[in-house]
Scaffold this motif. Structure first.
Motif, PDB file in Angstrom:
ATOM      1  N   VAL A   1       6.196   7.283  10.972  1.00 60.55           N
ATOM      2  CA  VAL A   1       4.797   6.795  10.573  1.00 60.55           C
ATOM      3  C   VAL A   1       3.948   7.965  10.366  1.00 60.55           C
ATOM      4  CG1 VAL A   1       2.735   5.779  11.719  1.00 60.55           C
ATOM      5  CG2 VAL A   1       4.963   4.458  11.919  1.00 60.55           C
ATOM      6  N   GLU A   2       3.408   8.291   9.176  1.00 64.87           N
ATOM      7  CA  GLU A   2       2.530   9.344   9.075  1.00 64.87           C
ATOM      8  C   GLU A   2       1.108   9.197   9.492  1.00 64.87           C
ATOM      9  OE1 GLU A   2       3.915  11.092   4.928  1.00 64.87           O
ATOM     10  OE2 GLU A   2       4.577   9.040   4.994  1.00 64.87           O
ATOM     11  N   TYR A   3       0.606  10.293  10.011  1.00 63.86           N
ATOM     12  CA  TYR A   3      -0.788  10.331  10.221  1.00 63.86           C
ATOM     13  C   TYR A   3      -1.336  11.583  10.332  1.00 63.86           C
ATOM     14  CZ  TYR A   3       1.646  12.260  14.444  1.00 63.86           C
ATOM     15  OH  TYR A   3       2.560  13.192  15.097  1.00 63.86           O
ATOM     16  N   GLU A   4      -2.864  11.483  10.572  1.00 61.01           N
ATOM     17  CA  GLU A   4      -3.443  12.854  10.644  1.00 61.01           C
ATOM     18  C   GLU A   4      -4.160  12.786  11.762  1.00 61.01           C
ATOM     19  OE1 GLU A   4      -6.762  12.974   7.368  1.00 61.01           O
ATOM     20  OE2 GLU A   4      -4.686  12.755   6.351  1.00 61.01           O
ATOM     21  N   LEU A   5      -4.351  13.848  12.460  1.00 58.70           N
ATOM     22  CA  LEU A   5      -5.382  13.648  13.657  1.00 58.70           C
ATOM     23  C   LEU A   5      -6.683  14.088  13.406  1.00 58.70           C
ATOM     24  CD1 LEU A   5      -3.316  15.867  16.266  1.00 58.70           C
ATOM     25  CD2 LEU A   5      -3.290  13.490  15.943  1.00 58.70           C
ATOM     26  N   ASP A   6      -7.746  13.411  14.009  1.00 56.53           N
ATOM     27  CA  ASP A   6      -9.220  13.424  13.476  1.00 56.53           C
ATOM     28  C   ASP A   6     -10.000  13.408  14.769  1.00 56.53           C
ATOM     29  OD1 ASP A   6     -11.670  13.099  12.760  1.00 56.53           O
ATOM     30  OD2 ASP A   6     -11.382  11.514  11.424  1.00 56.53           O
ATOM     31  N   ASP A   7     -10.548  14.648  15.036  1.00 55.25           N
ATOM     32  CA  ASP A   7     -11.396  14.821  16.298  1.00 55.25           C
ATOM     33  C   ASP A   7     -12.768  14.078  16.120  1.00 55.25           C
ATOM     34  OD1 ASP A   7      -9.915  17.026  17.603  1.00 55.25           O
ATOM     35  OD2 ASP A   7     -10.183  18.274  15.722  1.00 55.25           O
ATOM     36  N   ASN A   8     -13.019  13.733  15.373  1.00 59.64           N
ATOM     37  CA  ASN A   8     -14.333  12.863  15.118  1.00 59.64           C
ATOM     38  C   ASN A   8     -14.441  11.541  15.097  1.00 59.64           C
ATOM     39  OD1 ASN A   8     -15.609  15.352  15.227  1.00 59.64           O
ATOM     40  ND2 ASN A   8     -16.001  15.580  13.182  1.00 59.64           N
ATOM     41  N   LEU A   9     -12.986  10.947  15.173  1.00 62.03           N
ATOM     42  CA  LEU A   9     -12.807   9.309  15.200  1.00 62.03           C
ATOM     43  C   LEU A   9     -13.203   8.589  16.554  1.00 62.03           C
ATOM     44  CD1 LEU A   9     -11.643   6.939  13.572  1.00 62.03           C
ATOM     45  CD2 LEU A   9      -9.623   7.458  14.656  1.00 62.03           C
ATOM     46  N   VAL A  10     -14.193   8.019  16.528  1.00 65.02           N
ATOM     47  CA  VAL A  10     -14.393   7.443  17.910  1.00 65.02           C
ATOM     48  C   VAL A  10     -14.725   5.977  17.831  1.00 65.02           C
ATOM     49  CG1 VAL A  10     -15.573   9.482  19.048  1.00 65.02           C
ATOM     50  CG2 VAL A  10     -16.887   7.602  17.471  1.00 65.02           C
TER      51      VAL A  10
ATOM     52  N   PHE B   1       0.833  -1.237  -0.034  1.00 63.30           N
ATOM     53  CA  PHE B   1       0.114  -0.039   0.013  1.00 63.30           C
ATOM     54  C   PHE B   1       0.889   1.434   0.024  1.00 63.30           C
ATOM     55  CE2 PHE B   1      -4.216  -1.661   1.187  1.00 63.30           C
ATOM     56  CZ  PHE B   1      -3.811  -2.922   1.218  1.00 63.30           C
ATOM     57  N   SER B   2       0.432   2.179  -0.814  1.00 63.03           N
ATOM     58  CA  SER B   2       1.499   3.206  -1.049  1.00 63.03           C
ATOM     59  C   SER B   2       0.845   4.646  -0.527  1.00 63.03           C
ATOM     60  CB  SER B   2       1.924   3.623  -2.612  1.00 63.03           C
ATOM     61  OG  SER B   2       0.658   3.451  -3.171  1.00 63.03           O
ATOM     62  N   ASN B   3      -0.659   4.934  -0.784  1.00 62.53           N
ATOM     63  CA  ASN B   3      -0.827   6.133  -0.097  1.00 62.53           C
ATOM     64  C   ASN B   3      -1.983   5.927   0.923  1.00 62.53           C
ATOM     65  OD1 ASN B   3      -2.223   4.962  -2.106  1.00 62.53           O
ATOM     66  ND2 ASN B   3      -2.450   6.847  -3.474  1.00 62.53           N
ATOM     67  N   LEU B   4      -1.576   5.442   1.897  1.00 62.94           N
ATOM     68  CA  LEU B   4      -2.239   5.277   3.330  1.00 62.94           C
ATOM     69  C   LEU B   4      -2.539   6.452   3.797  1.00 62.94           C
ATOM     70  CD1 LEU B   4       0.049   2.648   5.183  1.00 62.94           C
ATOM     71  CD2 LEU B   4      -2.496   2.412   4.556  1.00 62.94           C
ATOM     72  N   LYS B   5      -3.564   6.363   4.770  1.00 60.67           N
ATOM     73  CA  LYS B   5      -4.135   7.525   5.440  1.00 60.67           C
ATOM     74  C   LYS B   5      -4.374   6.893   7.049  1.00 60.67           C
ATOM     75  CE  LYS B   5      -6.978  11.417   4.343  1.00 60.67           C
ATOM     76  NZ  LYS B   5      -8.422  11.855   3.947  1.00 60.67           N
ATOM     77  N   LEU B   6      -3.519   7.278   7.726  1.00 63.33           N
ATOM     78  CA  LEU B   6      -3.795   6.798   9.287  1.00 63.33           C
ATOM     79  C   LEU B   6      -4.325   8.121  10.054  1.00 63.33           C
ATOM     80  CD1 LEU B   6      -3.255   4.975  11.714  1.00 63.33           C
ATOM     81  CD2 LEU B   6      -0.865   5.696  11.574  1.00 63.33           C
ATOM     82  N   LYS B   7      -5.535   7.924  10.568  1.00 63.68           N
ATOM     83  CA  LYS B   7      -6.239   8.889  11.433  1.00 63.68           C
ATOM     84  C   LYS B   7      -6.383   8.470  12.856  1.00 63.68           C
ATOM     85  CE  LYS B   7      -9.813   9.659   7.998  1.00 63.68           C
ATOM     86  NZ  LYS B   7     -11.302   9.682   7.662  1.00 63.68           N
ATOM     87  N   ILE B   8      -5.801   9.556  13.599  1.00 60.18           N
ATOM     88  CA  ILE B   8      -5.601   9.202  15.086  1.00 60.18           C
ATOM     89  C   ILE B   8      -6.508  10.195  16.013  1.00 60.18           C
ATOM     90  CG2 ILE B   8      -3.833   9.059  16.990  1.00 60.18           C
ATOM     91  CD1 ILE B   8      -2.094   8.051  15.274  1.00 60.18           C
ATOM     92  N   ASN B   9      -7.035   9.691  17.100  1.00 60.51           N
ATOM     93  CA  ASN B   9      -7.605  10.680  17.940  1.00 60.51           C
ATOM     94  C   ASN B   9      -7.348  10.060  19.465  1.00 60.51           C
ATOM     95  OD1 ASN B   9      -9.368  12.605  18.677  1.00 60.51           O
ATOM     96  ND2 ASN B   9     -11.224  11.539  18.402  1.00 60.51           N
ATOM     97  N   TYR B  10      -7.568  10.523  20.570  1.00 61.03           N
ATOM     98  CA  TYR B  10      -7.566  10.072  21.625  1.00 61.03           C
ATOM     99  C   TYR B  10      -8.533  10.426  22.599  1.00 61.03           C
ATOM    100  CZ  TYR B  10      -4.505   9.105  25.757  1.00 61.03           C
ATOM    101  OH  TYR B  10      -4.038   8.586  26.899  1.00 61.03           O
ATOM    102  N   LEU B  11      -9.313   9.580  23.012  1.00 57.10           N
ATOM    103  CA  LEU B  11     -10.449   9.600  23.833  1.00 57.10           C
ATOM    104  C   LEU B  11     -10.278  10.165  25.289  1.00 57.10           C
ATOM    105  CD1 LEU B  11     -12.184   6.699  22.115  1.00 57.10           C
ATOM    106  CD2 LEU B  11     -12.346   9.043  21.553  1.00 57.10           C
ATOM    107  N   GLY B  12      -9.058   9.941  25.730  1.00 54.86           N
ATOM    108  CA  GLY B  12      -8.766  10.356  27.094  1.00 54.86           C
ATOM    109  C   GLY B  12      -9.384   9.140  28.206  1.00 54.86           C
ATOM    110  N   ASP B  13      -8.852   9.835  29.459  1.00 54.75           N
ATOM    111  CA  ASP B  13      -9.019   8.952  30.712  1.00 54.75           C
ATOM    112  C   ASP B  13     -10.354   9.166  31.029  1.00 54.75           C
ATOM    113  OD1 ASP B  13      -8.851  11.462  31.779  1.00 54.75           O
ATOM    114  OD2 ASP B  13      -6.824  11.078  32.335  1.00 54.75           O
ATOM    115  N   GLU B  14     -10.950   8.268  32.025  1.00 57.27           N
ATOM    116  CA  GLU B  14     -12.227   8.539  32.528  1.00 57.27           C
ATOM    117  C   GLU B  14     -12.792   9.887  32.774  1.00 57.27           C
ATOM    118  OE1 GLU B  14     -14.562   6.275  31.674  1.00 57.27           O
ATOM    119  OE2 GLU B  14     -15.930   7.668  32.811  1.00 57.27           O
ATOM    120  N   GLU B  15     -11.805  10.679  33.414  1.00 61.21           N
ATOM    121  CA  GLU B  15     -12.077  12.144  34.068  1.00 61.21           C
ATOM    122  C   GLU B  15     -12.494  12.802  32.528  1.00 61.21           C
ATOM    123  OE1 GLU B  15      -9.012  13.586  36.135  1.00 61.21           O
ATOM    124  OE2 GLU B  15      -9.869  15.629  35.943  1.00 61.21           O
TER     125      GLU B  15
END
Ligand code: AMP
Length: 432
Positions: free
Chosen positions: A247-256, A156-170
């Motif tokens: 590792v290339e990635y992009e941040l995505d606020d709506n990824l759950v 695979f050459s043009n991958l798009k890796l999306k990342i988000n962080y849902l955080g701890d319980e608090e």
């Protein structure tokens, strides 16, 4: 006439080789990272998925294949493999010896009663890994990069890796409140699924694919503004390490993601094939803080990912990434007449026992028809045996790629084939 059931598909012939190829490569990559195979049952108690995948998820709400067996047990065909894998770690007391992490990989079929469409089946295969008993940004990054590197190795050459962080319980709890405030006066005009999500798991509204709802989601509060200091630090450690190893990635606020058990980092691998087709996410995963405990294990965390094999194979077909996978028959034997059948068949037996994939024409065909059959079978060599050859203990060996043809004594055949295959291999390497 019987047909395959809606949402299921046969994987046969060349395509089955493509599946095996992909599964073997993923397995090899998992071994490079020291993951060990787990094979758990396809049927599990329905409760397992209620507990883990979560009542608020689409999967549990409407997609599970659930039935009572003859012993009145409520059973579900697994819709994913994380829950069963962790259940098996608990049942087999793998957490008892305190030697962490426990690294599992798995391959196999899963079942979801979804609306079939491009890249979406009711029975589909997943490859996945779970790394349990961990809490380190490096482990999270290791899992994310394993998936990324596996896709690179598949071509695979043009991958798009999306990342988000849902955080701890608090962090999540504050964020959920903010979302409820925001959607509170808008939920009436949103889809039925969102109305249910609003009550059961408001985060999942962010994942809605209905165009009208997407517009509303656009201005919703963002999780990153609600992360605690600890969460922020943990997340940036992951990202820094990914940067460092390329590792290339992009941040995505709506990824759950569609499963309720994720807590920290979540990620998805996306890809649009050269034909412009979008098969949805090829795979995804995340960190889970409570899942192991929910399933009856100790209070330990884990991180995992899963790929859909169907989607990987479709994209690879579109992008011609299976080119090298075609030829698969070493020798095609062509007997000329009844009298040579016995020795032609024993030659086939002899070649197979010596590791050459071999087939033989037993249908009554003339020479040119037999060459056609050899070609259709992608044979590398033809072995021709007529009565003259039978009487002289020899055969005619024809290289079907170069069209060169030689006479070889029976006793020299194995050596000759070894030599010619070495040359072919060499030639092949030079071409690439
Ligand atoms: P999930 O278990 O929902 O995180 O999904 C992981 C991956 O499995 C997805 O990214 C898809 O590649 C694949 N997958 C999930 N559901 C289906 C489906 N119904 N048909 C084919 N592949 C699927």
């Amino acid at each position: 006439m019987f047909n395959v059931l809606k949402g299921t598909h046969d994987v046969i012939l060349d395509e089955a080789r493509q599946y095996s190829y992909v599964e073997e490569l993923l397995t090899k990559v998992a071994s490079l990272y020291n993951y060990k195979e787990f094979r758990t049952p396809i049927i599990e108690s329905s409760d397992l998925f209620l507990r883990s995948v979560g009542e608020g998820s689409d999967i549990v709400r409407k997609e599970m294949y659930t039935f009572y067996d003859k012993g009145d047990r409520l059973i579900t065909l697994r819709p994913e493999m994380t829950a069963g894998t962790i259940r098996s770690m608990v049942n087999n007391k793998l957490f008892a010896n305190q030697d962490f992490p426990i690294k599992a990989f798995y391959v196999g079929p899963n079942f979801r009663y979804e609306r079939p469409q491009q890249g979406r089946y009711r029975q589909f295969n997943q490859f996945g890994i779970e790394c349990c008993g961990v809490n380190s940004p490096y482990r999270d990054a290791e899992v994310i990069s394993l998936g990324y590197n596996a896709l690179k190795m598949l071509g695979f050459s043009n991958l798009k890796l999306k990342i988000n962080y849902l955080g701890d319980e608090e962090s999540r709890s504050k964020y959920r409140d903010a979302l409820r405030d925001y959607f509170g006066n808008k939920i009436d005009e949103m889809c039925d699924d969102c109305k249910e999500r609003f009550n059961k798991n408001v985060l999942r509204i962010l994942d809605c694919k209905v165009p009208h709802d997407i517009e509303i989601v656009k201005d919703a509060p963002r999780i990153r503004d609600y992360l605690s200091e600890n969460s922020k630090k943990y997340f940036s450690s992951i990202l820094e390490f990914l940067d460092r190893i390329g590792v290339e990635y992009e941040l995505d606020d709506n990824l759950v993601r569609g499963l309720d058990y994720y807590t920290g980092v979540v990620f998805e691998y996306h890809y649009v094939s050269n034909l412009g087709k979008n098969y949805g996410a090829l795979g995804g995963g995340g960190h889970y803080s409570n899942l192991i405990n929910e399933i009856g294990g100790p209070n330990l965390e884990g991180v995992g990912l899963a790929f859909g094999i169907e989607r990987l194979v479709s994209v690879m077909q579109d992008d011609n990434l299976f080119d090298d996978l075609k030829s698969n028959l070493d020798v095609y034997i062509m007997p000329l007449g009844e009298k040579v059948l016995e020795s032609a068949n024993s030659l086939a037996n002899f070649l197979r026992l010596n590791g050459f994939s071999t087939d033989i024409c037993l249908e009554n065909k003339n020479m040119s028809q037999m060459f056609k059959k050899a070609e259709r079978r992608n044979a590398s060599f033809a072995v021709i045996i007529g009565e003259d050859e039978l009487n002289n203990d020899c055969i005619i060996l024809k290289n079907l790629h170069t069209k060169e043809q030689i006479q070889v004594n029976n006793e020299d055949l194995l050596d000759k084939l070894d030599e010619l295959f070495d040359e072919e291999e060499h030639h092949h390497h030079e071409e690439n």
